[in-house]
Design a protein around this motif. Structure first.
Motif, PDB file in Angstrom:
ATOM      1  N   GLN A 112       1.319  -1.262   0.186  1.00 16.98           N
ATOM      2  CA  GLN A 112       0.378  -0.197  -0.159  1.00 16.98           C
ATOM      3  C   GLN A 112       0.556   1.492   0.122  1.00 16.98           C
ATOM      4  OE1 GLN A 112      -2.433  -0.602   3.582  1.00 16.98           O
ATOM      5  NE2 GLN A 112      -0.712  -0.824   4.535  1.00 16.98           N
ATOM      6  N   GLY A 113       1.826   1.486   0.660  1.00 16.87           N
ATOM      7  CA  GLY A 113       2.659   2.402   0.680  1.00 16.87           C
ATOM      8  C   GLY A 113       4.436   1.945  -0.224  1.00 16.87           C
ATOM      9  N   LEU A 114       4.481   2.222  -0.436  1.00 17.77           N
ATOM     10  CA  LEU A 114       5.604   1.049  -1.844  1.00 17.77           C
ATOM     11  C   LEU A 114       6.820   2.862  -2.039  1.00 17.77           C
ATOM     12  CD1 LEU A 114       7.120  -0.818  -4.037  1.00 17.77           C
ATOM     13  CD2 LEU A 114       5.568  -0.115  -5.811  1.00 17.77           C
ATOM     14  N   SER A 115       7.382   2.109  -2.157  1.00 16.70           N
ATOM     15  CA  SER A 115       9.229   2.841  -1.885  1.00 16.70           C
ATOM     16  C   SER A 115      10.218   2.616  -3.451  1.00 16.70           C
ATOM     17  CB  SER A 115      10.209   3.619  -0.875  1.00 16.70           C
ATOM     18  OG  SER A 115      10.684   4.338  -1.136  1.00 16.70           O
ATOM     19  N   LEU A 116      10.038   3.205  -4.175  1.00 11.59           N
ATOM     20  CA  LEU A 116      10.762   2.468  -5.642  1.00 11.59           C
ATOM     21  C   LEU A 116      12.224   3.015  -5.194  1.00 11.59           C
ATOM     22  CD1 LEU A 116       8.018   2.278  -8.470  1.00 11.59           C
ATOM     23  CD2 LEU A 116       9.627   0.474  -6.999  1.00 11.59           C
ATOM     24  N   ASP A 117      12.854   2.586  -4.200  1.00 10.40           N
ATOM     25  CA  ASP A 117      14.283   2.819  -4.354  1.00 10.40           C
ATOM     26  C   ASP A 117      14.980   1.220  -2.888  1.00 10.40           C
ATOM     27  OD1 ASP A 117      16.340   4.525  -3.718  1.00 10.40           O
ATOM     28  OD2 ASP A 117      15.726   5.981  -3.334  1.00 10.40           O
ATOM     29  N   TYR A 118      16.101   2.131  -3.137  1.00 13.55           N
ATOM     30  CA  TYR A 118      16.932   1.040  -2.266  1.00 13.55           C
ATOM     31  C   TYR A 118      16.488   0.581  -0.352  1.00 13.55           C
ATOM     32  CZ  TYR A 118      19.163  -0.015  -6.146  1.00 13.55           C
ATOM     33  OH  TYR A 118      19.746  -0.769  -7.485  1.00 13.55           O
ATOM     34  N   SER A 119      15.917   2.141  -0.420  1.00  8.83           N
ATOM     35  CA  SER A 119      15.428   2.031   1.534  1.00  8.83           C
ATOM     36  C   SER A 119      14.343   2.746   1.407  1.00  8.83           C
ATOM     37  CB  SER A 119      16.437   3.058   2.033  1.00  8.83           C
ATOM     38  OG  SER A 119      16.996   4.372   1.372  1.00  8.83           O
ATOM     39  N   LEU A 120      13.667   2.666   2.158  1.00  4.97           N
ATOM     40  CA  LEU A 120      12.223   3.214   2.710  1.00  4.97           C
ATOM     41  C   LEU A 120      12.231   4.690   2.280  1.00  4.97           C
ATOM     42  CD1 LEU A 120       9.072   2.425   3.436  1.00  4.97           C
ATOM     43  CD2 LEU A 120       9.861   3.365   5.339  1.00  4.97           C
ATOM     44  N   CYS A 234       0.064   4.284  -2.105  1.00  3.19           N
ATOM     45  CA  CYS A 234       1.177   6.046  -1.928  1.00  3.19           C
ATOM     46  C   CYS A 234       2.700   4.852  -2.837  1.00  3.19           C
ATOM     47  CB  CYS A 234       1.483   6.816  -0.302  1.00  3.19           C
ATOM     48  SG  CYS A 234       0.047   7.007  -0.574  1.00  3.19           S
ATOM     49  N   ALA A 235       3.059   5.792  -3.091  1.00  3.81           N
ATOM     50  CA  ALA A 235       4.562   5.791  -4.058  1.00  3.81           C
ATOM     51  C   ALA A 235       5.274   6.767  -3.791  1.00  3.81           C
ATOM     52  CB  ALA A 235       4.151   4.870  -5.192  1.00  3.81           C
ATOM     53  N   SER A 236       6.586   6.490  -3.196  1.00  3.40           N
ATOM     54  CA  SER A 236       7.511   7.090  -3.802  1.00  3.40           C
ATOM     55  C   SER A 236       9.388   7.044  -4.687  1.00  3.40           C
ATOM     56  CB  SER A 236       7.773   7.372  -1.780  1.00  3.40           C
ATOM     57  OG  SER A 236       9.306   8.616  -1.877  1.00  3.40           O
ATOM     58  N   LEU A 237       9.246   8.304  -5.348  1.00  2.00           N
ATOM     59  CA  LEU A 237      10.957   8.109  -6.291  1.00  2.00           C
ATOM     60  C   LEU A 237      11.690   8.823  -6.056  1.00  2.00           C
ATOM     61  CD1 LEU A 237       8.249   6.464  -7.699  1.00  2.00           C
ATOM     62  CD2 LEU A 237       9.740   5.976  -9.372  1.00  2.00           C
ATOM     63  N   THR A 238      12.708   8.989  -5.585  1.00  2.00           N
ATOM     64  CA  THR A 238      13.797  10.085  -6.114  1.00  2.00           C
ATOM     65  C   THR A 238      14.613  10.281  -7.517  1.00  2.00           C
ATOM     66  OG1 THR A 238      15.020   9.408  -4.115  1.00  2.00           O
ATOM     67  CG2 THR A 238      16.134  10.861  -5.016  1.00  2.00           C
ATOM     68  N   ALA A 239      13.884  11.290  -7.906  1.00  2.00           N
ATOM     69  CA  ALA A 239      14.132  12.049  -9.312  1.00  2.00           C
ATOM     70  C   ALA A 239      15.449  11.586  -9.880  1.00  2.00           C
ATOM     71  CB  ALA A 239      13.654  13.128  -9.689  1.00  2.00           C
ATOM     72  N   VAL A 240      15.873  12.153 -10.789  1.00  2.00           N
ATOM     73  CA  VAL A 240      17.659  12.224 -11.966  1.00  2.00           C
ATOM     74  C   VAL A 240      18.737  13.429 -10.835  1.00  2.00           C
ATOM     75  CG1 VAL A 240      19.167  11.785 -13.650  1.00  2.00           C
ATOM     76  CG2 VAL A 240      16.634  11.040 -13.727  1.00  2.00           C
ATOM     77  N   GLY A 241      19.264  12.136 -10.743  1.00  2.00           N
ATOM     78  CA  GLY A 241      20.904  13.212  -9.642  1.00  2.00           C
ATOM     79  C   GLY A 241      20.417  14.103  -9.141  1.00  2.00           C
ATOM     80  N   SER A 242      21.440  15.098  -8.234  1.00  2.00           N
ATOM     81  CA  SER A 242      20.905  15.664  -7.103  1.00  2.00           C
ATOM     82  C   SER A 242      21.295  17.264  -8.266  1.00  2.00           C
ATOM     83  CB  SER A 242      22.586  16.212  -6.179  1.00  2.00           C
ATOM     84  OG  SER A 242      22.480  16.796  -5.071  1.00  2.00           O
ATOM     85  N   TYR A 243      20.498  18.216  -6.702  1.00  2.00           N
ATOM     86  CA  TYR A 243      20.110  19.972  -7.604  1.00  2.00           C
ATOM     87  C   TYR A 243      20.763  20.537  -6.313  1.00  2.00           C
ATOM     88  CZ  TYR A 243      16.400  17.639 -10.745  1.00  2.00           C
ATOM     89  OH  TYR A 243      16.330  16.810 -11.511  1.00  2.00           O
ATOM     90  N   ASP A 244      21.527  20.300  -5.332  1.00  2.00           N
ATOM     91  CA  ASP A 244      22.048  20.883  -4.553  1.00  2.00           C
ATOM     92  C   ASP A 244      23.857  21.511  -5.554  1.00  2.00           C
ATOM     93  OD1 ASP A 244      22.869  22.009  -2.477  1.00  2.00           O
ATOM     94  OD2 ASP A 244      24.750  20.034  -1.211  1.00  2.00           O
ATOM     95  N   THR A 245      23.308  22.478  -6.480  1.00  2.48           N
ATOM     96  CA  THR A 245      24.352  23.094  -7.256  1.00  2.48           C
ATOM     97  C   THR A 245      24.740  24.513  -6.955  1.00  2.48           C
ATOM     98  OG1 THR A 245      22.308  24.307  -7.952  1.00  2.48           O
ATOM     99  CG2 THR A 245      22.937  22.125  -9.292  1.00  2.48           C
ATOM    100  N   HIS A 246      26.147  23.966  -5.986  1.00  2.00           N
ATOM    101  CA  HIS A 246      26.476  25.152  -5.735  1.00  2.00           C
ATOM    102  C   HIS A 246      27.998  25.868  -6.446  1.00  2.00           C
ATOM    103  CE1 HIS A 246      25.240  24.800  -0.664  1.00  2.00           C
ATOM    104  NE2 HIS A 246      25.464  23.605  -1.664  1.00  2.00           N
ATOM    105  N   SER A 247      27.680  24.828  -7.411  1.00  2.00           N
ATOM    106  CA  SER A 247      28.490  25.126  -8.594  1.00  2.00           C
ATOM    107  C   SER A 247      28.316  24.622  -9.807  1.00  2.00           C
ATOM    108  CB  SER A 247      30.407  24.429  -8.415  1.00  2.00           C
ATOM    109  OG  SER A 247      29.826  23.204  -8.104  1.00  2.00           O
ATOM    110  N   ASP A 248      29.005  24.716 -11.397  1.00  2.00           N
ATOM    111  CA  ASP A 248      28.128  24.262 -11.971  1.00  2.00           C
ATOM    112  C   ASP A 248      26.722  23.976 -12.774  1.00  2.00           C
ATOM    113  OD1 ASP A 248      29.018  23.317 -14.872  1.00  2.00           O
ATOM    114  OD2 ASP A 248      28.790  21.210 -13.762  1.00  2.00           O
ATOM    115  N   GLU A 249      25.925  25.545 -11.845  1.00  2.00           N
ATOM    116  CA  GLU A 249      25.109  25.003 -11.893  1.00  2.00           C
ATOM    117  C   GLU A 249      24.773  24.484 -13.096  1.00  2.00           C
ATOM    118  OE1 GLU A 249      20.800  27.394 -10.731  1.00  2.00           O
ATOM    119  OE2 GLU A 249      21.814  27.103  -9.012  1.00  2.00           O
TER     120      GLU A 249
END
Length: 381
Positions: A112-120, A234-249
């Motif tokens: 019923q609650g599905l995390s499509l990832d390697y952790s919840l 309910c389902a949860s996913l993490t999108a592509v990449g990281s957005y912590d763009t302190h540089s090379d944004e």
């Protein structure tokens, strides 16, 4: 979930504000590079967000151009936790969707609650009912050194059967319940297992090949939602990449945003092809925005960010106006014009048909209108 705090002022750039170009002489987008935002002529979609702009033109995207909370916290960990649990409490251990499932869920339904990832995903953390974390259903299997058929199948069947037995103690009962739920998931996902290098499902649309596991997981989720035997709420996913763009944004944001948006557009098209689009709402969020003033090649942690609700049944209208850059907060960050907890309250009442105050502290009982978190917006058409 867009990990790292994505830059609202690049995703929806205020290209007609002179102040924007003063604050971002290097990173600022230029008028004409992307599609104008129809609900606020001062804003322009990032070129790599054209897919979202097209869905918005079809009335399938609700935009929150400056969403956040007060007082803002610029820590990745704290701010993300607030968004995940649905309140400004660092000690809360259940997620906002997890608390909803504790009310409306089923003690015998771990999917019923599905995390499509390697952790919840913490937003799915419950206190009462089972939920699951599965990296990709086509790869879901059990492995034990030296164990294979003809012994593997009866061993795993016995593993599940033992989980159904009565237990003489709470600790053993918890262990057996975990075994029972794990075996249930194994059986439910068996049709999706990869065989001879191919997944056990097909898609009516073509998903992008770029973006790593994200488009693969979305394609699998659409197929799972199309299976009436899998009662996913309910389902949860993490999108592509990281957005912590302190540089090379410029390059990092463009690449990650483009791959994420292309995958989500394909997912929405998949849902529509399967005639499932009236059953699904997609929430796209990040823990905060970025500081309006660039630091050279990037931007530092900010406050208000941008978020979206996507789907055939969303209202499709902007919630909270863009506040402009003429008056920033005391830390020189964008001021929020909508509170994420009011959005959760709206989703709970209007989509999940559940009293929001039972899940979000202080949300009350209104489906829309005034609340302690500002106006609960009308989100569902």
């Amino acid at each position: 979930f867009m990990e790292g705090g994505w830059d609202a002022l690049s995703v929806l750039a205020p290209v007609k504000e002179a102040r924007y170009h003063q604050l971002r002489p290097t990173l600022g987008r230029e008028e004409g590079e992307g599609i104008p935002f129809s609900e606020d002529e001062t804003l322009m979609w990032h070129p790599e967000a054209a897919g979202l702009a097209q869905l918005h033109a079809q009335g399938k995207v609700t935009v929150f151009p400056a969403i956040g909370y007060d007082p803002p916290d610029e820590s990745h960990f704290t701010s993300r936790h607030y968004w995940e649990v649905g309140e400004l409490n660092a000690e809360t251990r259940s997620g906002w969707m997890g608390r909803y499932l504790d009310i409306a869920g089923d003690p015998g339904n771990p999917l019923q609650g599905l995390s499509l990832d390697y952790s919840l995903a913490p937003a799915l953390a419950t206190a009462k009912v089972p939920v699951a974390a599965v990296s990709t259903p086509s790869d879901y299997n059990f492995w034990a050194y030296g164990l294979e058929d003809p012994l593997e199948t009866p061993t795993l069947e016995t593993f599940g059967a033992l989980g159904a037995l009565a237990a003489p103690s709470p600790a053993l009962a918890q262990a057996r319940t975990a075994a029972l739920d794990t075996n249930l998931i194994r059986n439910q996902l068996a049709p999706f297992a990869e065989h001879e290098g191919k997944p056990g499902f097909t898609s009516p649309v073509t998903y992008p090949t770029a973006g790593g596991d994200f488009p693969v997981r979305l394609a699998a989720l659409a197929a799972m939602l199309d299976d009436e035997a899998l009662p996913i709420k309910c389902a949860s996913l993490t999108a592509v990449g990281s957005y912590d763009t302190h540089s090379d944004e410029v390059d990092t944001l463009s690449t990650n945003l483009g791959q994420t948006v292309a995958s989500i557009v394909a997912f929405q098209e998949d849902l529509e092809a399967r005639k499932l689009d009236d059953r699904v709402v997609i929430q796209l969020w990040s823990e905060f925005g970025r500081r309006p003033q660039e630091n050279g090649s990037g931007t530092d942690h900010g406050a208000a960010g941008v978020a979206f609700l996507i789907g055939s049944r969303v209202k499709g209208k902007m919630v909270g106006e863009f506040p402009g850059l003429s008056k920033l907060d005391e830390n020189e960050n964008l001021v929020n014009t909508s509170d994420f907890r009011a959005v959760y309250a709206g989703l709970l009442g209007q989509w999940f048909q559940t009293e929001a105050g039972l899940v979000i502290p202080g949300a009350g009982t209104r489906l829309e209108g005034p609340s302690v978190y500002g106006t609960i917006p009308q989100l569902i058409a």
